[in-house]
Design an enzyme around this catalytic site. Structure first.
Site, PDB file in Angstrom:
ATOM      1  N   GLY A  13      20.321  28.203  10.603  1.00 36.93           N
ATOM      2  CA  GLY A  13      21.539  27.395  10.474  1.00 36.93           C
ATOM      3  C   GLY A  13      21.879  27.082   9.026  1.00 36.93           C
ATOM      4  O   GLY A  13      23.024  27.244   8.586  1.00 36.93           O
ATOM      5  N   ARG A  14      20.847  26.715   8.225  1.00 37.16           N
ATOM      6  CA  ARG A  14      21.134  26.313   6.853  1.00 37.16           C
ATOM      7  C   ARG A  14      21.379  27.500   5.929  1.00 37.16           C
ATOM      8  O   ARG A  14      21.576  27.334   4.733  1.00 37.16           O
ATOM      9  CB  ARG A  14      20.030  25.413   6.325  1.00 37.16           C
ATOM     10  CG  ARG A  14      18.640  25.976   6.481  1.00 37.16           C
ATOM     11  CD  ARG A  14      17.592  24.906   6.168  1.00 37.16           C
ATOM     12  NE  ARG A  14      16.245  25.386   6.447  1.00 37.16           N
ATOM     13  CZ  ARG A  14      15.644  25.285   7.633  1.00 37.16           C
ATOM     14  NH1 ARG A  14      16.305  24.719   8.640  1.00 37.16           N
ATOM     15  NH2 ARG A  14      14.416  25.736   7.838  1.00 37.16           N
ATOM     16  N   LYS A  55      25.051  26.645  16.556  1.00 37.52           N
ATOM     17  CA  LYS A  55      24.229  27.803  16.904  1.00 37.52           C
ATOM     18  C   LYS A  55      23.604  27.605  18.290  1.00 37.52           C
ATOM     19  O   LYS A  55      23.626  28.485  19.126  1.00 37.52           O
ATOM     20  CB  LYS A  55      23.129  27.979  15.847  1.00 37.52           C
ATOM     21  CG  LYS A  55      22.254  29.190  16.038  1.00 37.52           C
ATOM     22  CD  LYS A  55      21.263  29.340  14.888  1.00 37.52           C
ATOM     23  CE  LYS A  55      20.273  30.457  15.185  1.00 37.52           C
ATOM     24  NZ  LYS A  55      19.225  30.533  14.132  1.00 37.52           N
ATOM     25  N   LYS A  63      15.317  13.127  17.822  1.00 37.24           N
ATOM     26  CA  LYS A  63      16.362  13.424  18.819  1.00 37.24           C
ATOM     27  C   LYS A  63      15.878  12.995  20.205  1.00 37.24           C
ATOM     28  O   LYS A  63      16.606  12.396  20.986  1.00 37.24           O
ATOM     29  CB  LYS A  63      16.654  14.927  18.837  1.00 37.24           C
ATOM     30  CG  LYS A  63      17.336  15.494  17.600  1.00 37.24           C
ATOM     31  CD  LYS A  63      17.557  17.002  17.800  1.00 37.24           C
ATOM     32  CE  LYS A  63      18.098  17.682  16.547  1.00 37.24           C
ATOM     33  NZ  LYS A  63      18.270  19.146  16.743  1.00 37.24           N
ATOM     34  N   GLU A  94      15.038  20.656   4.371  1.00 39.41           N
ATOM     35  CA  GLU A  94      14.776  21.042   5.770  1.00 39.41           C
ATOM     36  C   GLU A  94      13.931  22.318   5.813  1.00 39.41           C
ATOM     37  O   GLU A  94      13.200  22.566   6.770  1.00 39.41           O
ATOM     38  CB  GLU A  94      16.076  21.247   6.548  1.00 39.41           C
ATOM     39  CG  GLU A  94      15.860  21.379   8.049  1.00 39.41           C
ATOM     40  CD  GLU A  94      17.133  21.240   8.868  1.00 39.41           C
ATOM     41  OE1 GLU A  94      17.820  22.268   9.087  1.00 39.41           O
ATOM     42  OE2 GLU A  94      17.446  20.117   9.296  1.00 39.41           O
ATOM     43  N   HIS A 137      26.831   5.864 -14.830  1.00 35.50           N
ATOM     44  CA  HIS A 137      27.175   4.437 -14.675  1.00 35.50           C
ATOM     45  C   HIS A 137      26.560   3.875 -13.415  1.00 35.50           C
ATOM     46  O   HIS A 137      27.020   2.866 -12.884  1.00 35.50           O
ATOM     47  CB  HIS A 137      28.697   4.296 -14.661  1.00 35.50           C
ATOM     48  CG  HIS A 137      29.326   4.892 -15.881  1.00 35.50           C
ATOM     49  ND1 HIS A 137      29.525   4.186 -17.046  1.00 35.50           N
ATOM     50  CD2 HIS A 137      29.725   6.168 -16.139  1.00 35.50           C
ATOM     51  CE1 HIS A 137      30.055   4.989 -17.962  1.00 35.50           C
ATOM     52  NE2 HIS A 137      30.192   6.205 -17.440  1.00 35.50           N
ATOM     53  N   GLU A 139      25.470  15.595  18.403  1.00 37.02           N
ATOM     54  CA  GLU A 139      26.656  15.146  17.664  1.00 37.02           C
ATOM     55  C   GLU A 139      27.841  16.080  17.914  1.00 37.02           C
ATOM     56  O   GLU A 139      28.960  15.645  18.188  1.00 37.02           O
ATOM     57  CB  GLU A 139      26.353  15.076  16.165  1.00 37.02           C
ATOM     58  CG  GLU A 139      25.271  14.082  15.770  1.00 37.02           C
ATOM     59  CD  GLU A 139      23.867  14.667  15.836  1.00 37.02           C
ATOM     60  OE1 GLU A 139      23.684  15.786  16.390  1.00 37.02           O
ATOM     61  OE2 GLU A 139      22.933  14.005  15.340  1.00 37.02           O
TER      62      GLU A 139
HETATM   63  O1  F6P Z   1      18.989  19.542  11.621  1.00 35.65           O
HETATM   64  C1  F6P Z   1      18.542  20.294  12.681  1.00 35.65           C
HETATM   65  C2  F6P Z   1      19.504  21.437  12.933  1.00 35.65           C
HETATM   66  O2  F6P Z   1      18.984  22.256  13.929  1.00 35.65           O
HETATM   67  C3  F6P Z   1      19.807  22.247  11.671  1.00 35.65           C
HETATM   68  O3  F6P Z   1      18.798  23.140  11.341  1.00 35.65           O
HETATM   69  C4  F6P Z   1      21.097  22.888  12.081  1.00 35.65           C
HETATM   70  O4  F6P Z   1      21.807  23.430  10.979  1.00 35.65           O
HETATM   71  C5  F6P Z   1      21.819  21.688  12.717  1.00 35.65           C
HETATM   72  O5  F6P Z   1      20.781  20.950  13.359  1.00 35.65           O
HETATM   73  C6  F6P Z   1      22.926  22.066  13.685  1.00 35.65           C
HETATM   74  O6  F6P Z   1      22.395  22.883  14.684  1.00 35.65           O
HETATM   75  P1  F6P Z   1      23.438  23.714  15.621  1.00 35.65           P
HETATM   76  O7  F6P Z   1      24.160  24.683  14.701  1.00 35.65           O
HETATM   77  O8  F6P Z   1      22.579  24.385  16.630  1.00 35.65           O
HETATM   78  O9  F6P Z   1      24.388  22.719  16.218  1.00 35.65           O
END
Ligand code: F6P
Length: 522
Positions: A258-259, A197, A487, A344, A375, A203
């Site tokens: 995002g979530r 987003k 971060k 979150e 288990h 990452e």
């Molecule tokens: O964990 C932080 C966060 O901003 C989440 O809310 C989001 O889903 C994820 O990192 C990835 O963010 P983006 O879609 O902006 O890469």
């Protein structure tokens, strides 16, 4: 200190302390009141440690805490995400908001049409790679809300997959994710979907750049990016700068968190895997829950009931964790998905107006699959000292030829909830080590079948539970400022790990760890 409106609930908690769950379960009128069905899911709350009197108090608290007012504000497009001054409109992605503003409705419709056309071209093979071959492998690069939903649903709905495409998910910056995905791929027949987003998440940026390098090293043709990279983002310029042409970019909007975004273009791998009809069924299942949530009051409102019982378990009964126990390996990723969705959203310590709160919010949500957990950690659940609640998720229909396996699976799921509720008192003396305390509350959710409609309904129930709990705790469920600090701290450490000089401006613990890593990485 707690909210005075909670006082009656504490009184009920004290009153019920001496009433075993087994006694409550003798009241069939109560049990019927706690058993519901919605969107192909049976939701049985009867093993929760409540009676009808408590339920009435929880219903009153739900009304007075403004759960329904916040719900109505969401569905009327108000900016309920106060710290970011944004609306929260994920139900609109599945046409769950009637009378949605025309600009937003148009944006969703146009994007969905584009997405379905893209999916059809990839599924039927008309989309061609740089050497004229059809796409065979799809690499989804994203993390958090840009990853968890798609991978959960591609796995859960594997029985509905009717495309030749193979799916690979790359989320972690640990290169093991990326190298495992790329190991056997042919760049000529591989499509990369970069989902972010913000188009700024470390990452995803590092993974996408490495994927682009991998691709260009093998094809040598920068123009070929147009046939092998798709971008899904709210930052179109950044995606274009990365090298993804405009026509390959599908928008996200700031009014979708995002979530909460799997219903948008983020869900592209699911659409590719199961096709438009089943993807529509997924949206329909969630929309059914939207309608229910909007049109039902009091504790016939299942997301509100689920939230009220979560509040009761955590804030009144002192359950410090919620275990999501999935008795179907296809749901193995559901706990991970719900961890982000719930923790979150509601892992917060200031109220919606920025004031520190002095009561606990959101328990630790964890989980795994049964029978494996039996288990591993069920010993603690049966004879440990922790107070916890559990959600059992299982599937009713036998969906493969191993009916006996499925029957044992479900027998164990039901039995584990029974043991957690009823416990066991050894008869003989000297047998205390066999005692199982019982009294642990659980909800049992049985999906008629593990299908797109049932999954849409299930995930929407949890989404609306999140909003309802946010209102009960008076917190903003839709921002996530807490993730920024870590971060930011990582950036100077990254530079210092590259270095061989003494790390400066670090506390002693951090400095010592950096020095150790500087040494061992030589
Ligand atoms: O964990 C932080 C966060 O901003 C989440 O809310 C989001 O889903 C994820 O990192 C990835 O963010 P983006 O879609 O902006 O890469």
């Amino acid at each position: 200190m707690t909210n005075p409106a909670w006082t009656p609930l504490f009184a009920h908690g004290t009153r019920l302390e001496t009433t075993p769950l087994g006694v409550l379960l003798k009241d069939e009128q109560r049990n019927q009141r706690l058993r519901h069905s919605l969107g192909g899911c049976l939701i049985d709350f009867s093993r929760q440690h409540v009676d009808l009197e408590t339920l009435q108090s929880l219903a009153k608290l739900t009304r007075e805490s403004g759960v329904y007012a916040l719900r109505d504000a969401l569905f009327s497009e108000q900016n309920i995400n106060l710290s970011e001054d944004r609306a929260v409109l994920h139900p609109a992605l599945r046409d769950g908001i009637e009378g949605l503003s025309s600009e937003r409705a148009e944006a969703i419709a146009v994007t969905r049409d584009r997405l379905y056309a893209l999916a059809e071209s990839l599924r039927c093979g008309s989309w061609r790679g740089c050497t004229g071959k059809a796409i065979e492998d799809v690499v989804h690069i994203g993390i958090g809300g840009s990853h968890l939903g798609p991978e959960l649903l591609v796995r859960a709905l594997e029985g509905y997959q009717d495309s030749h495409l193979r799916f690979h998910f790359v989320a972690n910056i640990d290169a093991g994710d990326l190298s495992a995905a790329l190991r056997h791929l042919n760049p000529e027949t591989t499509l990369f979907i970069v989902v972010s987003k913000s188009f700024g998440t470390l990452e995803t940026q590092v993974n996408a750049a490495s994927a682009r390098s991998w691709f260009l090293e093998r094809t040598g043709d920068v123009n070929a990016l147009a046939q092998h990279f798709i971008g899904i983002t709210a930052k179109v310029d950044a995606a274009q700068e990365f090298g993804i042409p405009q026509q390959n970019i599908y928008p996200l909007w700031d009014w979708v968190g995002g979530r909460f975004s799997l219903w948008s273009a983020v869900g592209l791998p699911v659409l590719l895997a199961i096709g438009p009809d089943h993807f529509d069924a997924l949206l329909r299942g969630a929309r059914t829950v939207d309608r229910h949530f909007l049109q039902t009051s009091d504790l016939d409102n299942l997301p509100a009931l689920k939230a009220a019982l979560a509040f009761w378990n955590f804030n009144i009964l002192g359950c410090t964790s919620l275990a999501i126990l999935c008795y179907d390996e296809r749901l193995a990723l559901l706990p991970d998905y719900l961890q982000q969705l719930e923790m979150e959203s509601n892992g917060k310590s200031v109220d919606r107006h920025g004031n520190l709160i002095d009561y606990p919010t959101m328990p630790i949500l964890w989980g795994g699959t049964g029978c494996n957990g039996q288990h591993a950690y069920h010993q603690l659940l049966h004879q440990g000292t922790s107070a916890y609640a559990a959600d059992f998720v299982l599937v009713g229909a036998d969906e493969h030829q191993y009916a006996e396996h499925h029957r044992w699976l479900n027998a164990n799921a039901i039995a584990q909830g029974q043991a957690m509720a009823m416990g066991f008192v050894p008869q003989g003396s000297g047998e205390e080590h066999r005692r199982v305390s019982g009294g642990h509350p659980s909800t049992t959710i049985i999906l008629d079948q593990l299908g797109p409609q049932e999954m849409g309904a299930l995930l929407a129930i949890y989404e609306h539970k999140v909003l309802s709990l946010g209102a009960l705790w008076d917190i903003n469920s839709f921002d996530q400022w807490g993730v920024e600090l870590g971060k930011n701290l990582a950036r100077p450490i990254f530079a210092q790990l590259e270095d061989v000089t003494e790390p400066d401006n670090q506390d002693q613990a951090t400095g010592a760890l950096i020095k150790h890593l500087q040494k061992v990485r030589q």
